[in-house]
Design an enzyme around this catalytic site. Structure first.
Site, PDB file in Angstrom:
ATOM      1  N   ASP A 181      43.677  39.525  39.239  1.00 34.00           N
ATOM      2  CA  ASP A 181      42.697  39.578  38.155  1.00 34.00           C
ATOM      3  C   ASP A 181      43.144  40.691  37.216  1.00 34.00           C
ATOM      4  O   ASP A 181      43.184  41.864  37.592  1.00 34.00           O
ATOM      5  CB  ASP A 181      41.293  39.866  38.701  1.00 34.00           C
ATOM      6  CG  ASP A 181      40.215  39.756  37.618  1.00 34.00           C
ATOM      7  OD1 ASP A 181      40.567  39.521  36.449  1.00 34.00           O
ATOM      8  OD2 ASP A 181      39.027  39.920  37.948  1.00 34.00           O
ATOM      9  N   TRP A 224      34.608  44.350  41.494  1.00 32.93           N
ATOM     10  CA  TRP A 224      33.655  43.916  40.464  1.00 32.93           C
ATOM     11  C   TRP A 224      32.605  43.034  41.129  1.00 32.93           C
ATOM     12  O   TRP A 224      32.934  42.090  41.841  1.00 32.93           O
ATOM     13  CB  TRP A 224      34.416  43.150  39.387  1.00 32.93           C
ATOM     14  CG  TRP A 224      33.591  42.599  38.269  1.00 32.93           C
ATOM     15  CD1 TRP A 224      32.625  43.236  37.563  1.00 32.93           C
ATOM     16  CD2 TRP A 224      33.694  41.276  37.708  1.00 32.93           C
ATOM     17  NE1 TRP A 224      32.103  42.399  36.601  1.00 32.93           N
ATOM     18  CE2 TRP A 224      32.747  41.196  36.670  1.00 32.93           C
ATOM     19  CE3 TRP A 224      34.497  40.170  37.986  1.00 32.93           C
ATOM     20  CZ2 TRP A 224      32.577  40.049  35.901  1.00 32.93           C
ATOM     21  CZ3 TRP A 224      34.337  39.026  37.221  1.00 32.93           C
ATOM     22  CH2 TRP A 224      33.378  38.963  36.194  1.00 32.93           C
ATOM     23  N   LYS A 279      38.484  43.344  26.988  1.00 32.13           N
ATOM     24  CA  LYS A 279      38.570  44.799  26.892  1.00 32.13           C
ATOM     25  C   LYS A 279      39.739  45.246  26.014  1.00 32.13           C
ATOM     26  O   LYS A 279      39.567  46.053  25.100  1.00 32.13           O
ATOM     27  CB  LYS A 279      38.721  45.406  28.290  1.00 32.13           C
ATOM     28  CG  LYS A 279      37.680  44.957  29.312  1.00 32.13           C
ATOM     29  CD  LYS A 279      36.280  45.382  28.935  1.00 32.13           C
ATOM     30  CE  LYS A 279      35.300  45.233  30.090  1.00 32.13           C
ATOM     31  NZ  LYS A 279      35.168  43.858  30.618  1.00 32.13           N
TER      32      LYS A 279
END
Length: 449
Positions: A288, A207, A324
Site C-alpha cells: 500500500d 490504517w 497525499k
C-alpha cells in the site's frame, strides 16, 4: 508467489443471450413538439399527445394509490425501524467532533491532510497549472473505460516502479484512490485465493480502514507485530518471527513508505531481511503506497522498498494513491497493479479486475487522473511538482523538530526523539488513552487514540 497463472479470461454472455451478431445500442430519440395534437419522434412514430397525458395521469394515480395503501399497512418503512445506529468512524468521527466544537483555540491533528501555516488546505501550484492546461485544451467530460485512463495508469505505475516497468505483463487499473485500490485488490484475493487460505496479515498497528476493507472482501484479517511501544520503533524481530509463522499462500500487507500511523519504516537492509523471509514462506505481497515523495521528499527514495521486492522476484500487488503526495484528496485518484508472469496472465487478471469494477462503480472519475497525467508527462511541470512535494515533506520535518523543541521549552523531560525519527504525516506519540482524552476535553486538541 503466483496466484493468477490459472485465471481464464471470461467470455461475454451477450452472444448466447442475443445471438452472435447482436449488438446493444443506445438510441437518443430527438423529440419535437408541434402546435397540434401530436408529438413527432424522429423515427416517424406518431402518438396522440392527449393519449400520452391520459396514460401518464392514470399511472400516476395508481402509483399514489398503491403508495398510500402500503403506508397505511405499515409495510413500506417498517424494516427501517429495526436498523441500528452504527458507530462513528474512529478518525472521521473525531473530525466531526472538531467541527462541532465552538472553542476558538481548537486544533485538529487527526486527519491525514496537509495544511499550510494558516491551517488551510494547500493546492500545489503544479496542480493548478495542470488544471489550466486541461481547461485551455477543452478537455471533455466523457466516461473513462472500466480500467481508467491508460496513459495516466502507465505514468502512475512508472512513477512507482520505475521507468523500466514492463507494461506488457502488468495488469493495472485506475481506482478510487488508495481506498478503492485496496478494496479492488482485496476483492480479487477474496475471489481467487484457495478457500482454505483466504488470510491477509496486516501490521499492528495499521490504517484502521485496512481491517474493514479486507474483512468486507471475505478475507480473514490477522495482525503481525510491527511497532514496539517500549522503544517507539520498529519491532523487527517480532515482525520476522510472525512472518515466519504465517501459512504458505497467505497475503501480507506492507506499507511502502511512511507507515500509517506510526511513521516508522524499516531501513533498506531491514527490508531485505523481510523480503527474504516472505520469499521463503511463499507469501503474496500486497504493498500500500499512499505517500511516495511525501515521506522523505524524494519520490525515488520512497519507492526503494517496492522496487527492491520487484528486483528480488516478488510478483507484488500495489495499491497506489495520489491523495497525499499530489494534494488531490477529493479527486479520488489511484491505481491497482498486479505483476504477472506473461501477457496471457495479464489478460486474464485484467478481465477479472474489470468484472469486479463494473458492478461496483463502473468507471473512475477523470479529473484527478488527468491532472496527474498532465504533470507527469510534462518535463517542466514534473520538475516543479517534485520541488513542491519535497517542500511539503521538509516543512513536516521542521514541524516535528519544532514540536519537540517546544515540549522541552515548557519543561517536559520525556524523550520525544521518536517524533523526529519518524517520517511522513503521522507521529505516533506513545501517549495513553487518558492523556489523549485530557488533551481533547481540557485543551481542545483533537487527535486519534
Amino acid at each position: 508467489m503466483k496466484l493468477w497463472h490459472s485465471l481464464k479470461t471470461p467470455t461475454s454472455s451477450f452472444g448466447s443471450s442475443f445471438g452472435s451478431n447482436s449488438r446493444i445500442i443506445s438510441f437518443f430519440l430527438f423529440v419535437t413538439i408541434f402546435s397540434g395534437s401530436c408529438i413527432r419522434v424522429t423515427n416517424s412514430f406518431l402518438v396522440s399527445s392527449s393519449s400520452i397525458i391520459h396514460s401518464i395521469t392514470n399511472i400516476h394515480h395508481n402509483i399514489n394509490k398503491m403508495s398510500s395503501s402500503a403506508t397505511e399497512e405499515g409495510t413500506t418503512t417498517s424494516f427501517l425501524n429495526e436498523v441500528p445506529m452504527g458507530p462513528p468512524d474512529a478518525i472521521l468521527g473525531i473530525a466531526q467532533a472538531f467541527r462541532e466544537c465552538d472553542n476558538p483555540n481548537k486544533v485538529n491533528v487527526c486527519v491525514g491532510a496537509y495544511r499550510d501555516s494558516e491551517g488551510s488546505p494547500w493546492v500545489l501550484p503544479a496542480v493548478r497549472s495542470a488544471e489550466k492546461i486541461l481547461l485551455d485544451s477543452g478537455a471533455k467530460k466523457e466516461y473513462a473505460p472500466i480500467d481508467g485512463d491508460a496513459a495516466y495508469v502507465e505514468l502512475a505505475l512508472k512513477f512507482a516502479y520505475g521507468s523500466e516497468l514492463d507494461m506488457a505483463t502488468t495488469a493495472a487499473v485506475q481506482t478510487l484512490s488508495g481506498t478503492g485500490a485496496c478494496r479492488i485488490g482485496g476483492e480479487f484475493f477474496g475471489r481467487f485465493l484457495p478457500s482454505d487460505s483466504k488470510k491477509i496479515y496486516v501490521p499492528n498497528p495499521t490504517w484502521g480502514n485496512h481491517v474493514k476493507i479486507f474483512g468486507a472482501c471475505g478475507l480473514e484479517v490477522q495482525r503481525y507485530r510491527y511497532y514496539d511501544p517500549k522503544t517507539n520503533g520498529l519491532d523487527l524481530d517480532g515482525m520476522l518471527e510472525d512472518i515466519n509463522d504465517m501459512p504458505e499462500g497467505s497475503v501480507i500487507l506492507l506499507h511502502a513508505c511512511a507507515h500509517n500511523p506510526t511513521g516508522c519504516d524499516p531501513t533498506l537492509e531491514q527490508w531485505k531481511e523481510i523480503s527474504n523471509v516472505i520469499q521463503r514462506k511463499n507469501l503474496y505481497v500486497f504493498f500500500d503506497s499512499a505517500y511516495q515523495g511525501f515521506a522523505s521528499g524524494d519520490a525515488e527514495k520512497d519507492a526503494a522498498a517496492l522496487r527492491l521486492f520487484v528486483s528480488e522476484g516478488h510478483k507484488v500487488v500495489l495499491a497506489q494513491s495520489f491523495a497525499k503526495n499530489f494534494g488531490l484528496y477529493g479527486e479520488r485518484c489511484g491505481t491497482l497493479s498486479i505483476l504477472c508472469e506473461n501477457a496471457n496472465q495479464k489478460a486474464a487478471v485484467m478481465s477479472q479486475l474489470k468484472l469486479i469494477i463494473r458492478p461496483m462503480y463502473s468507471s473512475p472519475p477523470i479529473h484527478g487522473s488527468s491532472i496527474v497525467r498532465t504533470v507527469l508527462s510534462d518535463d517542466e511541470l514534473r520538475a516543479q511538482y517534485y520541488d513542491e512535494c519535497a517542500g511539503m515533506a521538509e516543512r513536516i520535518g521542521s514541524m516535528r523538530g519544532l514540536l519537540v523543541d517546544k515540549l522541552k521549552d515548557v519543561g517536559s523531560t520525556h524523550d520525544w526523539s521518536h517524533i523526529t525519527s519518524q517520517i511522513g504525516m503521522f507521529a505516533f506519540t506513545g501517549m495513553s488513552k487518558e492523556m489523549v482524552e485530557t488533551l481533547t476535553s481540557e485543551y481542545f486538541i483533537f487527535m486519534t487514540l
